[in-house]
Scaffold this motif. Sequence first.
Motif, PDB file in Angstrom:
ATOM      1  N   MET A 201     -28.101   0.400  38.934  1.00  0.00           N
ATOM      2  CA  MET A 201     -27.543  -0.947  38.896  1.00  0.00           C
ATOM      3  C   MET A 201     -27.713  -1.624  40.251  1.00  0.00           C
ATOM      4  N   SER A 202     -27.663  -2.950  40.250  1.00  0.00           N
ATOM      5  CA  SER A 202     -27.995  -3.743  41.435  1.00  0.00           C
ATOM      6  C   SER A 202     -26.753  -4.158  42.211  1.00  0.00           C
ATOM      7  N   GLN A 203     -26.994  -4.477  43.492  1.00  0.00           N
ATOM      8  CA  GLN A 203     -25.959  -5.087  44.317  1.00  0.00           C
ATOM      9  C   GLN A 203     -26.162  -6.601  44.250  1.00  0.00           C
ATOM     10  N   LEU A 204     -25.230  -7.286  43.599  1.00  0.00           N
ATOM     11  CA  LEU A 204     -25.343  -8.721  43.366  1.00  0.00           C
ATOM     12  C   LEU A 204     -24.293  -9.469  44.166  1.00  0.00           C
ATOM     13  N   VAL A 205     -24.657 -10.657  44.604  1.00  0.00           N
ATOM     14  CA  VAL A 205     -23.722 -11.556  45.282  1.00  0.00           C
ATOM     15  C   VAL A 205     -23.644 -12.844  44.482  1.00  0.00           C
ATOM     16  N   VAL A 206     -22.427 -13.272  44.176  1.00  0.00           N
ATOM     17  CA  VAL A 206     -22.201 -14.556  43.521  1.00  0.00           C
ATOM     18  C   VAL A 206     -21.531 -15.474  44.526  1.00  0.00           C
ATOM     19  N   VAL A 207     -22.122 -16.642  44.736  1.00  0.00           N
ATOM     20  CA  VAL A 207     -21.592 -17.643  45.667  1.00  0.00           C
ATOM     21  C   VAL A 207     -21.195 -18.861  44.851  1.00  0.00           C
ATOM     22  N   GLY A 208     -19.962 -19.332  44.997  1.00  0.00           N
ATOM     23  CA  GLY A 208     -19.645 -20.536  44.241  1.00  0.00           C
ATOM     24  C   GLY A 208     -18.174 -20.826  44.106  1.00  0.00           C
ATOM     25  N   ASP A 209     -17.915 -21.804  43.248  1.00  0.00           N
ATOM     26  CA  ASP A 209     -16.576 -22.364  43.063  1.00  0.00           C
ATOM     27  C   ASP A 209     -15.859 -21.653  41.925  1.00  0.00           C
ATOM     28  N   CYS A 210     -14.633 -21.217  42.212  1.00  0.00           N
ATOM     29  CA  CYS A 210     -13.815 -20.528  41.206  1.00  0.00           C
ATOM     30  C   CYS A 210     -12.799 -21.486  40.596  1.00  0.00           C
ATOM     31  N   LEU A 211     -12.588 -21.325  39.310  1.00  0.00           N
ATOM     32  CA  LEU A 211     -11.531 -22.026  38.601  1.00  0.00           C
ATOM     33  C   LEU A 211     -10.678 -20.987  37.887  1.00  0.00           C
ATOM     34  N   LEU A 212      -9.507 -21.399  37.447  1.00  0.00           N
ATOM     35  CA  LEU A 212      -8.688 -20.561  36.585  1.00  0.00           C
ATOM     36  C   LEU A 212      -8.721 -21.172  35.195  1.00  0.00           C
ATOM     37  N   ASP A 213      -9.216 -20.433  34.232  1.00  0.00           N
ATOM     38  CA  ASP A 213      -9.238 -20.882  32.842  1.00  0.00           C
ATOM     39  C   ASP A 213      -7.976 -20.399  32.146  1.00  0.00           C
ATOM     40  N   ARG A 214      -7.301 -21.329  31.488  1.00  0.00           N
ATOM     41  CA  ARG A 214      -6.059 -21.000  30.789  1.00  0.00           C
ATOM     42  C   ARG A 214      -6.169 -21.524  29.354  1.00  0.00           C
ATOM     43  N   ASP A 215      -6.195 -20.618  28.390  1.00  0.00           N
ATOM     44  CA  ASP A 215      -6.180 -20.993  26.981  1.00  0.00           C
ATOM     45  C   ASP A 215      -4.766 -20.872  26.441  1.00  0.00           C
ATOM     46  N   LEU A 216      -4.270 -21.934  25.823  1.00  0.00           N
ATOM     47  CA  LEU A 216      -2.984 -21.908  25.136  1.00  0.00           C
ATOM     48  C   LEU A 216      -3.292 -21.795  23.647  1.00  0.00           C
ATOM     49  N   VAL A 217      -3.101 -20.602  23.095  1.00  0.00           N
ATOM     50  CA  VAL A 217      -3.544 -20.301  21.736  1.00  0.00           C
ATOM     51  C   VAL A 217      -2.335 -20.216  20.816  1.00  0.00           C
ATOM     52  N   GLY A 218      -2.338 -21.046  19.774  1.00  0.00           N
ATOM     53  CA  GLY A 218      -1.251 -21.040  18.805  1.00  0.00           C
ATOM     54  C   GLY A 218      -1.786 -21.201  17.401  1.00  0.00           C
ATOM     55  N   ARG A 219      -0.920 -21.605  16.518  1.00  0.00           N
ATOM     56  CA  ARG A 219      -1.333 -21.834  15.128  1.00  0.00           C
ATOM     57  C   ARG A 219      -0.963 -23.260  14.725  1.00  0.00           C
ATOM     58  N   VAL A 220      -1.742 -23.813  13.820  1.00  0.00           N
ATOM     59  CA  VAL A 220      -1.504 -25.165  13.318  1.00  0.00           C
ATOM     60  C   VAL A 220      -1.277 -25.096  11.819  1.00  0.00           C
ATOM     61  N   GLU A 221      -0.118 -25.574  11.383  1.00  0.00           N
ATOM     62  CA  GLU A 221       0.196 -25.578   9.956  1.00  0.00           C
ATOM     63  C   GLU A 221       0.610 -26.959   9.458  1.00  0.00           C
ATOM     64  N   ARG A 222       0.723 -27.937  10.386  1.00  0.00           N
ATOM     65  CA  ARG A 222       1.162 -29.268   9.969  1.00  0.00           C
ATOM     66  C   ARG A 222       0.761 -30.297  11.014  1.00  0.00           C
ATOM     67  N   LEU A 223       0.822 -31.565  10.607  1.00  0.00           N
ATOM     68  CA  LEU A 223       0.599 -32.674  11.530  1.00  0.00           C
ATOM     69  C   LEU A 223       1.942 -33.193  12.021  1.00  0.00           C
ATOM     70  N   SER A 224       1.925 -33.789  13.203  1.00  0.00           N
ATOM     71  CA  SER A 224       3.140 -34.345  13.770  1.00  0.00           C
ATOM     72  C   SER A 224       3.606 -35.541  12.937  1.00  0.00           C
ATOM     73  N   PRO A 225       4.919 -35.695  12.696  1.00  0.00           N
ATOM     74  CA  PRO A 225       5.400 -36.846  11.925  1.00  0.00           C
ATOM     75  C   PRO A 225       5.318 -38.162  12.684  1.00  0.00           C
TER      76      PRO A 225
END
Length: 459
Positions: free
Chosen positions: A1-25
Amino acid sequence: MSQLVVVGDCLLDRDLVGRVERLSPDAPVPVVEDPQAQLRPGGAGLAALLAAREGHSVRLIAALSRDAGGDELRRTLSQADVEIIDLGLAAATPEKVRVRAAGQTLLRLDQAGPRDARFGSAPAESLAAIASADGILVSDYGRGLSGEPALRRALTEVVAVGTPLVWDPHPHGSEPVPGASLVKPNRREAAAGQEAADLARRARELRKGWRARGVVVTRGAAGALLVTGDGPAYLVPTPPAPAHDPCGAGDSFCSSAVALLAAGASLEEAVRGAVTAATHFVAAGGAAAVITAPANPSAAPPVSTSQGLAPARAVIERTRRRGEQVVTTGGCFDLLHAGHVSILQAARRLGGCLIVCLNSDSSTRALKGPDRPLQSELDRAAVLAALSCVDAVVSFDEATPVELLRRLQPDLFIKGGDYAGRVLPEQAALAEWGGEVVLLPFAHGHSTSQLLEEVRRLG
């Protein structure tokens, strides 16, 4: 396996995962119930994590904040064995928040912060890492790190001596350093038309302006187009595979491309391999399947699936809304033959969808022996997904799909009639929610083992 370098900008990805069963009134919008947070590194952090998961030694040169988001990035990347060289960011961690349900993104919120946020100068440690790397990826998300003078000088110097460098550009980022092995804009970033001829002309213009060895324009499900000189463009189509969440596909492409170049691949070989890797990444659930922080640590451990659960759950939800039954079946499907197709077609006619629970490579080896499977898990999944009677494919690592079935809770689980007279472990599981195991007639004279015996006899 190789020695790799990654240079760059980091972000934090946040998924809010739920369920949908209805529309808002009070507005025509879906109500997302009980959303749970799933966190992972984004940007250069995701590219570094993916490379580390492939077994490479990875150093990430990035600017991280001293806040909760920065601490989460450090924790998850360190757990993935990514060594971080931190320049320090004088601003809050940029976050990309997606609200998701049934495998679909309903809303995205970007907490980007200022693009001109200050960070420290590149330390000697980062310059030494660049000088000793087998391959380098610059993952530019427009936050300014790719323009840091000392880093650019070091990158220019290693390119001059032949170190492979892949540059993933951004509209708000810096130009690639001259001599980069491969620069990868997507079609929108390249400001190119849809047609292959337009893409090729634009890629040649960019290659000349950037003085790169090659420019590859990625086109999502349409594959990628590479130009390396005055000769014909090299068009790489995507292999057949189910397409789900494309988020992170570009990071997967670039991390695979730089690893292949570091191992001595040509540009054409690297692009071909990167297209395949990105396609499999999307088929396995994309970035949504890269969960590094569980939503509920006290819950039961997740089923080990290389094909993400989200697409199958989306199919189930649509089927339930139509008032139809959810049908599942399982197996290795190592060499798809007429017997398999007959049962799959019959199973699909029993309900509104058919989800195939596929034994992973490790599960197949445990069941069939060290010489099996003949085809990889992803190839077997791609063949199954191409059948019109199959609505989703989900892989599992266990000996039986019992735990996976508990997550899916289908109405029916189908097995071949050759299991008649046996008590199956799936029966007790389906009984927990009122489901049933049903046997269908087995097509005699068709089996993978028989096919292999015939091949050996003729060979």
